[in-house]
Design a protein around this motif. Structure first.
Motif, PDB file in Angstrom:
ATOM      1  N   GLY A  15      14.876  49.029 -21.050  1.00 44.79           N
ATOM      2  CA  GLY A  15      16.104  48.842 -21.813  1.00 44.79           C
ATOM      3  C   GLY A  15      17.266  48.530 -20.887  1.00 44.79           C
ATOM      4  N   SER A  16      18.326  49.305 -20.987  1.00 40.46           N
ATOM      5  CA  SER A  16      19.503  49.081 -20.143  1.00 40.46           C
ATOM      6  C   SER A  16      19.443  49.868 -18.841  1.00 40.46           C
ATOM      7  N   SER A  17      18.363  50.613 -18.635  1.00 41.75           N
ATOM      8  CA  SER A  17      18.237  51.451 -17.441  1.00 41.75           C
ATOM      9  C   SER A  17      17.375  50.757 -16.394  1.00 41.75           C
ATOM     10  N   GLN A  18      18.011  50.233 -15.348  1.00 39.77           N
ATOM     11  CA  GLN A  18      17.274  49.550 -14.293  1.00 39.77           C
ATOM     12  C   GLN A  18      16.621  50.572 -13.362  1.00 39.77           C
ATOM     13  N   VAL A  19      15.353  50.334 -13.025  1.00 43.57           N
ATOM     14  CA  VAL A  19      14.580  51.274 -12.208  1.00 43.57           C
ATOM     15  C   VAL A  19      14.196  50.668 -10.862  1.00 43.57           C
ATOM     16  N   ILE A  20      13.873  49.379 -10.839  1.00 47.84           N
ATOM     17  CA  ILE A  20      13.459  48.695  -9.615  1.00 47.84           C
ATOM     18  C   ILE A  20      14.524  47.670  -9.247  1.00 47.84           C
ATOM     19  N   PHE A  21      14.915  47.682  -7.957  1.00 49.37           N
ATOM     20  CA  PHE A  21      16.016  46.840  -7.491  1.00 49.37           C
ATOM     21  C   PHE A  21      15.542  45.984  -6.317  1.00 49.37           C
ATOM     22  N   GLY A  22      15.210  44.732  -6.573  1.00 46.56           N
ATOM     23  CA  GLY A  22      14.883  43.803  -5.490  1.00 46.56           C
ATOM     24  C   GLY A  22      13.720  44.253  -4.629  1.00 46.56           C
ATOM     25  N   LEU A  23      12.692  44.789  -5.248  1.00 45.41           N
ATOM     26  CA  LEU A  23      11.562  45.331  -4.484  1.00 45.41           C
ATOM     27  C   LEU A  23      10.597  44.223  -4.087  1.00 45.41           C
ATOM     28  N   SER A  24      10.219  44.231  -2.807  1.00 40.73           N
ATOM     29  CA  SER A  24       9.231  43.286  -2.286  1.00 40.73           C
ATOM     30  C   SER A  24       8.175  44.038  -1.492  1.00 40.73           C
ATOM     31  N   MET A  25       6.935  43.611  -1.621  1.00 36.94           N
ATOM     32  CA  MET A  25       5.839  44.167  -0.830  1.00 36.94           C
ATOM     33  C   MET A  25       4.678  43.193  -0.873  1.00 36.94           C
ATOM     34  N   GLU A  26       3.759  43.327   0.072  1.00 39.10           N
ATOM     35  CA  GLU A  26       2.576  42.481   0.038  1.00 39.10           C
ATOM     36  C   GLU A  26       1.391  43.231   0.643  1.00 39.10           C
ATOM     37  N   ILE A  27       0.196  42.798   0.235  1.00 38.16           N
ATOM     38  CA  ILE A  27      -1.045  43.393   0.722  1.00 38.16           C
ATOM     39  C   ILE A  27      -1.966  42.258   1.132  1.00 38.16           C
ATOM     40  N   GLY A  28      -2.486  42.338   2.349  1.00 39.93           N
ATOM     41  CA  GLY A  28      -3.424  41.335   2.822  1.00 39.93           C
ATOM     42  C   GLY A  28      -4.829  41.601   2.304  1.00 39.93           C
ATOM     43  N   ARG A  29      -5.624  40.565   2.210  1.00 40.56           N
ATOM     44  CA  ARG A  29      -7.008  40.715   1.758  1.00 40.56           C
ATOM     45  C   ARG A  29      -7.770  41.629   2.722  1.00 40.56           C
ATOM     46  N   GLY A  30      -8.424  42.642   2.178  1.00 37.23           N
ATOM     47  CA  GLY A  30      -9.184  43.584   2.990  1.00 37.23           C
ATOM     48  C   GLY A  30      -8.368  44.744   3.537  1.00 37.23           C
ATOM     49  N   GLU A  31      -7.073  44.759   3.282  1.00 39.66           N
ATOM     50  CA  GLU A  31      -6.221  45.851   3.754  1.00 39.66           C
ATOM     51  C   GLU A  31      -6.297  47.062   2.832  1.00 39.66           C
ATOM     52  N   THR A  32      -6.045  48.232   3.412  1.00 31.86           N
ATOM     53  CA  THR A  32      -5.719  49.427   2.643  1.00 31.86           C
ATOM     54  C   THR A  32      -4.226  49.662   2.834  1.00 31.86           C
ATOM     55  N   ALA A  33      -3.483  49.630   1.732  1.00 34.52           N
ATOM     56  CA  ALA A  33      -2.028  49.774   1.785  1.00 34.52           C
ATOM     57  C   ALA A  33      -1.608  50.964   0.938  1.00 34.52           C
ATOM     58  N   THR A  34      -0.428  51.491   1.216  1.00 36.52           N
ATOM     59  CA  THR A  34       0.091  52.605   0.424  1.00 36.52           C
ATOM     60  C   THR A  34       1.467  52.260  -0.129  1.00 36.52           C
ATOM     61  N   LEU A  35       1.790  52.929  -1.218  1.00 35.79           N
ATOM     62  CA  LEU A  35       3.139  52.911  -1.785  1.00 35.79           C
ATOM     63  C   LEU A  35       3.573  54.364  -1.825  1.00 35.79           C
ATOM     64  N   LEU A  36       4.565  54.712  -1.023  1.00 36.76           N
ATOM     65  CA  LEU A  36       4.934  56.107  -0.806  1.00 36.76           C
ATOM     66  C   LEU A  36       6.336  56.394  -1.317  1.00 36.76           C
ATOM     67  N   GLY A  37       6.561  57.646  -1.659  1.00 35.73           N
ATOM     68  CA  GLY A  37       7.875  58.086  -2.119  1.00 35.73           C
ATOM     69  C   GLY A  37       7.723  59.311  -2.995  1.00 35.73           C
ATOM     70  N   ARG A  38       8.819  60.017  -3.188  1.00 36.33           N
ATOM     71  CA  ARG A  38       8.790  61.205  -4.038  1.00 36.33           C
ATOM     72  C   ARG A  38       8.601  60.812  -5.499  1.00 36.33           C
TER      73      ARG A  38
END
Length: 236
Positions: A15-38
């Motif tokens: 709705g009018s509540s923005q949660v994500i602001f200009g977020l960028s990330m990428e994962i390479g083929r065969g990688e193990t990646a994490t998304l961290l935060g509280r």
């Protein structure tokens, strides 16, 4: 590196509540990646944006060289993204075997696809429980089943959302060993979890989120050298 998943400068809102602001990330083929935060910083909304469950208002999401943020969720899944959701969400009134074969597919066109036999070899306890109903399993067994079910789709990208939440240390270690096995086999994995010290030995790349924005990204070696980063943004 040609990333298998690329999230480009996305904004997402409810709705009018923005949660994500200009977020960028990428994962390479065969990688193990994490998304961290509280809790509450936007990790789940980022996942929902990738999966098409919450529309992206700005920016783009690309997967396997295709733009997917304009696609419906079922089509995104068929392209080869599988998620082990928080809370497991297995089918309680189906047997272990039925849960595993319900959505079996070879979405990544593997020459050696995941089969019942391979899942049972990865999690022998599931073979022992093959004819038990989903609601007759322990929490740890349900988590193994949720991972096995996702693998049976043979995804290009496997996402695990809080896969060790609420599990005993012994079962948690089994999950970590499973992830190490998948990494060794070249499976691309995105992990959302809070056990940073354990993830440092498992993951190639980390993205740290705070208040809907990326505040740090780098390798395990870089994150290990900066404990203040994960203590500030991930520690309780």
């Amino acid at each position: 590196m040609n990333p298998i998943l690329r999230v480009d400068d996305i904004d997402t809102a409810y709705g009018s509540s923005q949660v994500i602001f200009g977020l960028s990330m990428e994962i390479g083929r065969g990688e193990t990646a994490t998304l961290l935060g509280r809790n509450g910083v936007g990790k789940t909304t980022t996942l929902r944006s990738i999966l098409g469950l919450t529309p992206v208002r700005r920016g783009a999401v690309h997967f396997c060289d295709r733009r997917i943020d304009t696609m419906p969720t079922d089509r995104i899944a068929r392209l080869g993204i599988a998620i082990v959701p928080e809370g497991r969400r297995i089918f309680p009134n189906l047997t272990v075997r039925e849960n595993l074969v319900a959505f079996a597919a070879n979405r990544n066109k593997s020459d050696e696809p995941w089969t019942l036999a391979r899942v049972y070899a990865l999690f022998p306890r599931l073979k022992e429980r093959a004819e038990n109903m989903g609601n007759q399993l322990s929490g740890g067994e349900q988590q193994m089943l949720a991972i096995g079910r996702a693998l049976m789709t043979n995804p290009h990208l496997l996402i695990l959302d809080e896969a060790t939440e609420g599990l005993s240390p012994l079962i948690r270690e089994e999950i970590w060993q499973c992830l190490a096995h998948l990494r060794a086999q070249g499976q691309t994995v995105l992990v959302i979890d809070k056990y940073v010290e354990r993830l440092l030995s498992l993951a190639d790349r980390h993205t740290v989120v705070e208040r809907g924005k990326v505040v740090w990204t780098g390798s395990s070696e870089q994150l290990r050298a900066q404990p203040a980063v994960w203590q500030r943004y991930v520690g309780v």
